[in-house]
Design a protein around this motif. Sequence first.
Motif, short mmCIF file in Angstrom:
data_model
loop_
_atom_site.label_atom_id
_atom_site.label_comp_id
_atom_site.label_asym_id
_atom_site.label_seq_id
_atom_site.Cartn_x
_atom_site.Cartn_y
_atom_site.Cartn_z
N ASN A 51 0.87 -1.33 0.10
CA ASN A 51 -0.04 -0.11 -0.02
C ASN A 51 0.82 1.23 0.09
O ASN A 51 1.78 1.17 0.88
N LEU A 52 0.88 1.94 -1.03
CA LEU A 52 1.57 3.21 -1.25
C LEU A 52 1.90 4.06 0.06
O LEU A 52 3.12 4.31 0.74
N PHE A 53 0.90 4.47 0.61
CA PHE A 53 0.67 5.36 1.81
C PHE A 53 1.45 4.68 2.98
O PHE A 53 2.31 5.63 3.80
N LEU A 54 1.03 3.53 3.48
CA LEU A 54 1.76 2.68 4.46
C LEU A 54 3.02 2.48 4.44
O LEU A 54 4.01 2.59 5.28
N ASP A 55 3.46 2.04 2.94
CA ASP A 55 4.94 1.82 2.72
C ASP A 55 5.54 3.11 2.71
O ASP A 55 7.04 3.11 3.24
N ILE A 56 5.40 4.17 2.54
CA ILE A 56 6.02 5.53 2.62
C ILE A 56 6.32 5.71 3.96
O ILE A 56 7.19 6.09 4.53
N LEU A 57 5.13 5.60 4.85
CA LEU A 57 5.28 5.87 6.35
C LEU A 57 6.17 4.98 7.17
O LEU A 57 7.09 5.27 7.90
N VAL A 122 5.42 13.38 15.14
CA VAL A 122 5.55 12.92 16.50
C VAL A 122 6.79 12.29 16.41
O VAL A 122 7.50 12.32 17.52
N GLY A 123 7.26 11.78 15.52
CA GLY A 123 8.75 11.17 15.50
C GLY A 123 9.85 12.14 15.42
O GLY A 123 10.95 11.74 16.09
N VAL A 124 9.70 13.12 14.71
CA VAL A 124 10.72 13.81 14.56
C VAL A 124 10.84 15.10 15.45
O VAL A 124 12.00 15.68 15.66
N LYS A 125 9.74 15.56 15.98
CA LYS A 125 9.79 16.82 16.92
C LYS A 125 10.14 16.37 18.28
O LYS A 125 9.10 15.73 18.84
N ARG A 126 11.10 16.45 18.76
CA ARG A 126 11.55 15.87 20.12
C ARG A 126 11.98 17.05 21.07
O ARG A 126 13.22 16.85 21.59
N PRO A 127 10.99 17.70 21.50
CA PRO A 127 11.59 19.02 22.42
C PRO A 127 11.98 18.58 23.61
O PRO A 127 12.85 19.15 24.24
N ASP A 128 11.81 17.12 24.25
CA ASP A 128 12.23 16.75 25.56
C ASP A 128 13.49 15.79 25.42
O ASP A 128 13.77 15.41 26.67
N PRO A 151 16.11 11.02 11.40
CA PRO A 151 15.72 12.39 10.96
C PRO A 151 15.91 13.64 11.98
O PRO A 151 15.62 13.30 13.25
N ALA A 152 16.25 14.68 11.65
CA ALA A 152 16.62 15.87 12.48
C ALA A 152 15.38 16.30 12.88
O ALA A 152 14.67 16.60 12.38
N ASP A 203 12.26 21.21 -0.14
CA ASP A 203 10.89 20.82 -0.52
C ASP A 203 10.58 19.51 -0.23
O ASP A 203 9.28 19.16 -0.14
N ALA A 204 11.43 18.55 -0.03
CA ALA A 204 11.02 17.13 0.49
C ALA A 204 10.62 17.12 1.73
O ALA A 204 9.74 16.19 1.98
N ILE A 205 10.70 18.07 2.56
CA ILE A 205 10.24 18.22 3.78
C ILE A 205 8.61 18.92 3.71
O ILE A 205 7.54 18.15 4.19
N THR A 206 8.56 19.79 3.03
CA THR A 206 7.16 20.22 2.60
C THR A 206 6.29 19.68 1.94
O THR A 206 5.00 19.56 2.36
N VAL A 207 6.55 18.79 0.95
CA VAL A 207 5.72 18.02 0.09
C VAL A 207 5.81 16.40 0.31
O VAL A 207 4.82 15.84 0.10
N ASN A 208 6.91 15.87 0.73
CA ASN A 208 7.11 14.51 1.28
C ASN A 208 7.25 14.08 2.52
O ASN A 208 7.51 12.99 2.61
N LEU A 209 7.31 14.92 3.50
CA LEU A 209 7.49 14.82 4.84
C LEU A 209 8.81 14.05 5.34
O LEU A 209 8.95 13.63 6.02
N ASP A 210 9.61 14.52 4.37
CA ASP A 210 11.12 13.79 4.32
C ASP A 210 12.25 14.54 4.99
O ASP A 210 12.57 15.23 4.27
#
Length: 292
Positions: A51-57, A122-128, A151-152, A203-210
């Motif tokens: 499944n395209l979307f699950l495989d990307i996640l 949830v995975g990339v934003k790690r303020p704590d 991922p930073a 652009d990869a962040i903005t449109v691909n969440l990468d």
Amino acid sequence: MTRYDLRTVPDGRDIALRAVDDDGRMRVVHVYGEDEQYPLASDRYYTNLPNLFLDILDILDGNTPRFEEGRDADDAFDDGKSISLKNLTIRASHAAADGSGNARRFKDARSLWALMSNHVNVGVKRPDDEPIVDVRRNRNWKKSQPLRNVPADPGAWFLSSVYSRSNPRKNPVIIYRGIDVIFDALLAELDETAAPDIARARDAITVNLDYPTYAEIAGALGDSNMLVFHNDQSLADWIREQAKAQDIVFPDTPAQVMVNPDPAIDEDDPRYLPADSTMTMAHLANVIAPRD
């Protein structure tokens, strides 16, 4: 700086998902027919179908892509048009309005981009998280830093030129708050040949969440000993500890600080930081985390 991309397949609506393999090559993971582009289809969890979307996640979660076996490595669909994940989620929401009567699936499809964005954030934003300061010798970003391929955190503080300065007291530490600020600074400095790579990464962040990894950010800054602090307090605490030791950083060591100014803070407020400013490290600590 990108982990995957998406290409259209000529003469049809199939989509090829390509990802970077261990050798740094872009290889095809799978070519998805229309039935495999249905949003949030549950088949994968029952029958292990693509499944395209699950495989990307899966890729964005840091899992190893499941490359198709037997596909010619040269068959990479380089001639296909690039298409973004964001555009595919829009297309998928239209496909879900198929009269099937599954209201929940249709609702999820309409919110697919938001759902995927929230999952990745949830995975990339790690303020704590604890600061990343063990970055020297064999733990630097070029070698065996355990977090090099993670991922930073897009909102973290990134410190460059901490250990490479010839005069720790007089030469400035370069400090960026956030990946966007780093991209802005690099695009302003780089020549025409290097700038497109940075623009693609943005652009990869903005449109691909990468999101780029920490090692990739360190590489772009040219500093294998880059430090990372996920919140204001941890950075201020580190500055004050180092200022007392007076080895790497002194209280009056200059800091060139680049941020996106907080619109909620008035320019006359002592907590305000302009887009680009120079101050002492001790002053920066007092601005971002005033003592009680």
